[in-house]
Design an enzyme around this catalytic site. Structure first.
Site, PDB file in Angstrom:
ATOM      1  N   LYS A  75       0.827  -1.212   0.000  1.00 47.01           N
ATOM      2  CA  LYS A  75       0.000   0.000   0.000  1.00 47.01           C
ATOM      3  C   LYS A  75       0.858   1.258   0.000  1.00 47.01           C
ATOM      4  O   LYS A  75       0.372   2.367  -0.183  1.00 47.01           O
ATOM      5  CB  LYS A  75      -0.961  -0.007   1.180  1.00 47.01           C
ATOM      6  CG  LYS A  75      -1.936  -1.174   1.095  1.00 47.01           C
ATOM      7  CD  LYS A  75      -3.070  -1.096   2.067  1.00 47.01           C
ATOM      8  CE  LYS A  75      -4.109  -2.164   1.778  1.00 47.01           C
ATOM      9  NZ  LYS A  75      -3.631  -3.522   2.102  1.00 47.01           N
ATOM     10  N   SER A 116      -4.772 -12.380   8.756  1.00 52.30           N
ATOM     11  CA  SER A 116      -4.250 -11.446   9.752  1.00 52.30           C
ATOM     12  C   SER A 116      -5.430 -10.742  10.427  1.00 52.30           C
ATOM     13  O   SER A 116      -6.562 -10.780   9.944  1.00 52.30           O
ATOM     14  CB  SER A 116      -3.311 -10.430   9.108  1.00 52.30           C
ATOM     15  OG  SER A 116      -4.024  -9.600   8.238  1.00 52.30           O
TER      16      SER A 116
HETATM   17  N1  LIG Z   1      -1.578  -7.914   7.601  1.00 52.76           N
HETATM   18  C1  LIG Z   1      -1.239  -7.793   6.345  1.00 52.76           C
HETATM   19  O1  LIG Z   1      -1.923  -8.291   5.437  1.00 52.76           O
HETATM   20  C2  LIG Z   1       0.021  -7.060   5.995  1.00 52.76           C
HETATM   21  C3  LIG Z   1       0.515  -7.179   4.701  1.00 52.76           C
HETATM   22  C4  LIG Z   1       1.652  -6.467   4.354  1.00 52.76           C
HETATM   23  C5  LIG Z   1       2.270  -5.647   5.289  1.00 52.76           C
HETATM   24  N2  LIG Z   1       1.750  -5.544   6.532  1.00 52.76           N
HETATM   25  C6  LIG Z   1       2.394  -4.583   7.442  1.00 52.76           C
HETATM   26  O2  LIG Z   1       2.864  -5.237   8.591  1.00 52.76           O
HETATM   27  C7  LIG Z   1       2.809  -4.350   9.700  1.00 52.76           C
HETATM   28  C8  LIG Z   1       2.114  -5.072  10.839  1.00 52.76           C
HETATM   29  O3  LIG Z   1       0.822  -5.459  10.408  1.00 52.76           O
HETATM   30  P1  LIG Z   1      -0.028  -6.578  11.150  1.00 52.76           P
HETATM   31  O4  LIG Z   1      -0.943  -7.153  10.137  1.00 52.76           O
HETATM   32  O5  LIG Z   1       0.872  -7.459  11.938  1.00 52.76           O
HETATM   33  O6  LIG Z   1      -0.869  -5.648  12.116  1.00 52.76           O
HETATM   34  P2  LIG Z   1      -1.354  -5.931  13.601  1.00 52.76           P
HETATM   35  O7  LIG Z   1      -2.284  -4.862  13.952  1.00 52.76           O
HETATM   36  O8  LIG Z   1      -1.772  -7.343  13.750  1.00 52.76           O
HETATM   37  O9  LIG Z   1       0.022  -5.747  14.412  1.00 52.76           O
HETATM   38  C9  LIG Z   1       0.616  -4.507  14.723  1.00 52.76           C
HETATM   39  C10 LIG Z   1       1.079  -4.600  16.154  1.00 52.76           C
HETATM   40  O10 LIG Z   1       1.766  -3.410  16.477  1.00 52.76           O
HETATM   41  C11 LIG Z   1       1.383  -3.016  17.763  1.00 52.76           C
HETATM   42  N3  LIG Z   1       1.558  -1.562  17.878  1.00 52.76           N
HETATM   43  C12 LIG Z   1       0.866  -0.600  17.228  1.00 52.76           C
HETATM   44  N4  LIG Z   1       1.286   0.592  17.617  1.00 52.76           N
HETATM   45  C13 LIG Z   1       2.272   0.402  18.528  1.00 52.76           C
HETATM   46  C14 LIG Z   1       3.084   1.257  19.288  1.00 52.76           C
HETATM   47  N5  LIG Z   1       2.947   2.586  19.237  1.00 52.76           N
HETATM   48  N6  LIG Z   1       4.015   0.723  20.108  1.00 52.76           N
HETATM   49  C15 LIG Z   1       4.145  -0.615  20.211  1.00 52.76           C
HETATM   50  N7  LIG Z   1       3.374  -1.487  19.519  1.00 52.76           N
HETATM   51  C16 LIG Z   1       2.456  -0.981  18.682  1.00 52.76           C
HETATM   52  C17 LIG Z   1      -0.068  -3.402  17.859  1.00 52.76           C
HETATM   53  O11 LIG Z   1      -0.496  -3.515  19.198  1.00 52.76           O
HETATM   54  C18 LIG Z   1      -0.091  -4.715  17.111  1.00 52.76           C
HETATM   55  O12 LIG Z   1       0.091  -5.807  17.973  1.00 52.76           O
HETATM   56  C19 LIG Z   1       2.068  -3.112   9.229  1.00 52.76           C
HETATM   57  O13 LIG Z   1       2.989  -2.113   8.923  1.00 52.76           O
HETATM   58  C20 LIG Z   1       1.392  -3.568   7.965  1.00 52.76           C
HETATM   59  O14 LIG Z   1       1.223  -2.532   7.035  1.00 52.76           O
HETATM   60  C21 LIG Z   1       0.657  -6.231   6.915  1.00 52.76           C
END
Ligand SMILES: NC(=O)c1ccc[n+]([C@@H]2O[C@H](COP(=O)([O-])OP(=O)(O)OC[C@H]3O[C@@H](n4cnc5c(N)ncnc54)[C@H](O)[C@@H]3O)[C@@H](O)[C@H]2O)c1
Length: 524
Positions: free
Chosen positions: A307, A347
């Site tokens: 994205k 996810s």
């Molecule tokens: N899920 C997907 O399909 C996907 C695909 C590609 C990339 N990503 C990227 O991976 C990254 C993580 O995504 P995810 O799917 O694991 O999301 P998620 O919401 O499951 O995990 C993110 C984690 O970060 C923690 N967090 C958020 N803000 C925080 C802070 N200020 N301090 C400490 N911890 C904090 C949250 O509590 C959460 O546990 C994102 O940047 C997302 O864009 C996700």
């Protein structure tokens, strides 16, 4: 005569080995026939290495309460073969008949590299005769050193969409992670938690899980303790928005490697929480990067998303800024890289949990269009490739993961219905709701072909058009901090566009920034 010595020797040899062979056969046949109360009669599907290991483990562990009555294998040459006293009774075609004949209570699938369609066929056959089926994990998930029998689990949707094992150069990952302290931010999230599991397989000296969500971290710690009893896991509560707390944690553990997965990721929610998105995804990333530099971290890997490519949302734009920030910090010493990928299956907040809710409510399941397709990776696959990508490059790269073959959303829905033990279209209806404005039937794979360079791994590419901002990123950080403090939306949008010129703000954000009266509050 002298031959008496030879005869005597032969008789003794026969007597001793004969007794041993006889005892072994008797034990095995007794074991085969005896079914202890409470034991479940099972068939093992797959008479290969994994199936045989499973049989051995089940036999040596009475607590599992399984009684293996036979193997099922699709290789006709294995038919009738005796494996440690257990026969290959037939192929998958005979599964229903065998299940009924032997009163089977459960089928254990021991095919760690079965394809999605193979797994779907087996599951469908088991459903037809009403027998429960469970599986050992796909290769990507198998925890080495832990009995396969302890890893038996229900079949998951990931199994039905293909279990193509990721080809990993384990030695490179081992050399990088083994014996090191690894810090993961956002450790309890979908990506962060899987990174912890995958890193644990490579025997780091410790993993520090930095996370703001207390309960999720609590559950992760319990799970890791159970799955990896030898792992030193340090759960650390804190926010990446708090530089002092980051300093404290980095000082305590001196991590050598860092995976930064903490972020806000929900696109629509971030459109209405623009300042929070910037504070967490950009300023938070900056805090983590600075702490890493100050405390001598060697490698910094930021998890990004597709994205961030030609972003059309605040979420995408903030991740693009985070990428640019990481790039600007690369100065030859510490290695900073980003890894981008698209949707992962299952996810938090993605289509799978939403479908599961619809099934739990008795349906209907809503799918936009019968032909709608999306690219998905499984979370273990994405995490393993992240680990692999982080062994490559010299720093300053944006790696892009190849998302493979797109999946039809309606197939995903059907598979999930099957997994719930129900029948698609009969027990749970699927409704097609029609494409919404701006939605595409097929997702474009963001610039994978044209803008990327190959790496030694076929699923990992390097993004070639980094596009560093002209002015120093660090001065932009101060501007953004100031803008967030003053809640100045129009200044924010202009600054985001200045740093990432291909950011195309949504109509909603543009309206709020430039047309609504200044008094209109923007949610923060
Ligand atoms: N899920 C997907 O399909 C996907 C695909 C590609 C990339 N990503 C990227 O991976 C990254 C993580 O995504 P995810 O799917 O694991 O999301 P998620 O919401 O499951 O995990 C993110 C984690 O970060 C923690 N967090 C958020 N803000 C925080 C802070 N200020 N301090 C400490 N911890 C904090 C949250 O509590 C959460 O546990 C994102 O940047 C997302 O864009 C996700």
């Amino acid at each position: 005569p002298r031959s008496i010595y030879l005869l005597d020797f032969l008789i003794c040899l026969l007597a001793t080995t004969g007794v041993r062979v006889f005892t072994r056969i008797a034990q095995e046949s007794l074991h085969n026939r005896r079914q202890i109360a409470g034991e479940k009669a099972v068939l093992i599907y797959g008479a290969g290495g994994a199936g045989v290991t499973l049989l051995r483990e089940i036999r040596s562990n009475a607590a599992l309460k399984y009684k293996v009555l036979g193997f099922v294998d699709d290789n006709p040459q294995k038919r009738g073969v005796d494996i440690q006293g257990v026969k290959v009774l037939g192929s998958g075609n005979a599964l229903a008949a065998l299940t009924l004949k032997h009163r089977i209570g459960e089928v254990l699938i021991a095919l760690p590299s079965a394809t999605g369609p193979e797994m779907t066929t087996i599951l469908t056959r088991c459903h037809q005769v009403g027998v429960r089926c469970r599986t050992i994990p796909a290769l990507a998930e198998v925890i080495e050193g832990r009995a396969l029998a302890h890893q038996i689990r229900d079949v998951a949707v990931e199994d039905l969409l293909g279990r193509t094992p990721v080809r990993l150069k384990q030695s490179a990952i081992s050399a990088r992670l083994g014996g090191r302290v690894v810090l993961v931010t956002g450790a309890a999230g979908s990506i962060g938690s899987e990174l912890c599991r995958q890193i644990a397989r490579f025997r780091p000296s410790a993993i520090v899980g930095f996370e703001i969500a207390e309960t999720a971290l609590f559950h992760l710690e319990r799970e890791l303790r159970q799955s990896f009893p030898d792992l030193l896991f340090h759960p650390e509560i804190g926010s990446i928005q708090d530089p002092d707390r980051l300093d404290e944690v980095f000082r305590t553990y001196s991590p050598a490697l860092l995976y930064h997965a903490a972020a806000y990721k929900h696109v629509p929610m971030m459109e209405t929480h623009v300042f929070e998105a910037v504070k967490n995804n950009v300023l938070g990333t900056y805090n983590v990067a600075l702490a890493a530099t100050r405390h001598g971290v060697e490698d910094f890997v930021m998890i990004s998303t597709d994205k961030a490519v030609h972003p059309t949302s605040i979420m995408g734009a903030t991740k693009r800024l985070a990428e640019l920030l990481i790039l600007s910090l690369q100065n030859g010493g510490m290695k900073y890289v980003s890894v981008r990928f698209g949707n992962v299956l299952g996810s938090n907040g993605s289509v799978v949990p939403i479908f599961k809710q619809q099934i739990a409510a008795g349906g209907p399941m809503t799918v936009t269009h019968p032909e709608m397709r999306r690219y998905f990776m499984t979370i273990p696959e994405a995490s393993q490739l992240v680990l692999q990508a982080s062994t490559m490059g010299n720093g300053g790269e944006i790696f892009v993961l190849d998302m493979g073959v797109p999946v039809k959303i309606v197939d995903l829905a059907r598979n999930l219905i099957l997994l719930s033990g129900l029948r698609p279209d009969q027990d749970i209806k699927i409704e097609f709701t029609g494409i919404r404005p701006g939605e595409k039937l097929y997702e474009e794979l963001n610039s994978l072909e044209e803008d990327t360079l190959p790496t030694p791994h076929e699923k990992i590419k390097i993004f070639a058009g980094n596009g560093l901002p002209s002015a120093g990123m660090e001065s932009y950080i101060e501007t953004l901090r100031d803008i967030c403090a003053h809640r100045d939306l129009s200044a924010l949008i202009l600054t985001l566009k200045e740093i990432a010129p291909d950011y195309n703000p949504s109509a909603h954000v543009l309206q709020k920034a430039f047309h609504d009266s200044p008094a209109t509050p923007v949610a923060a």
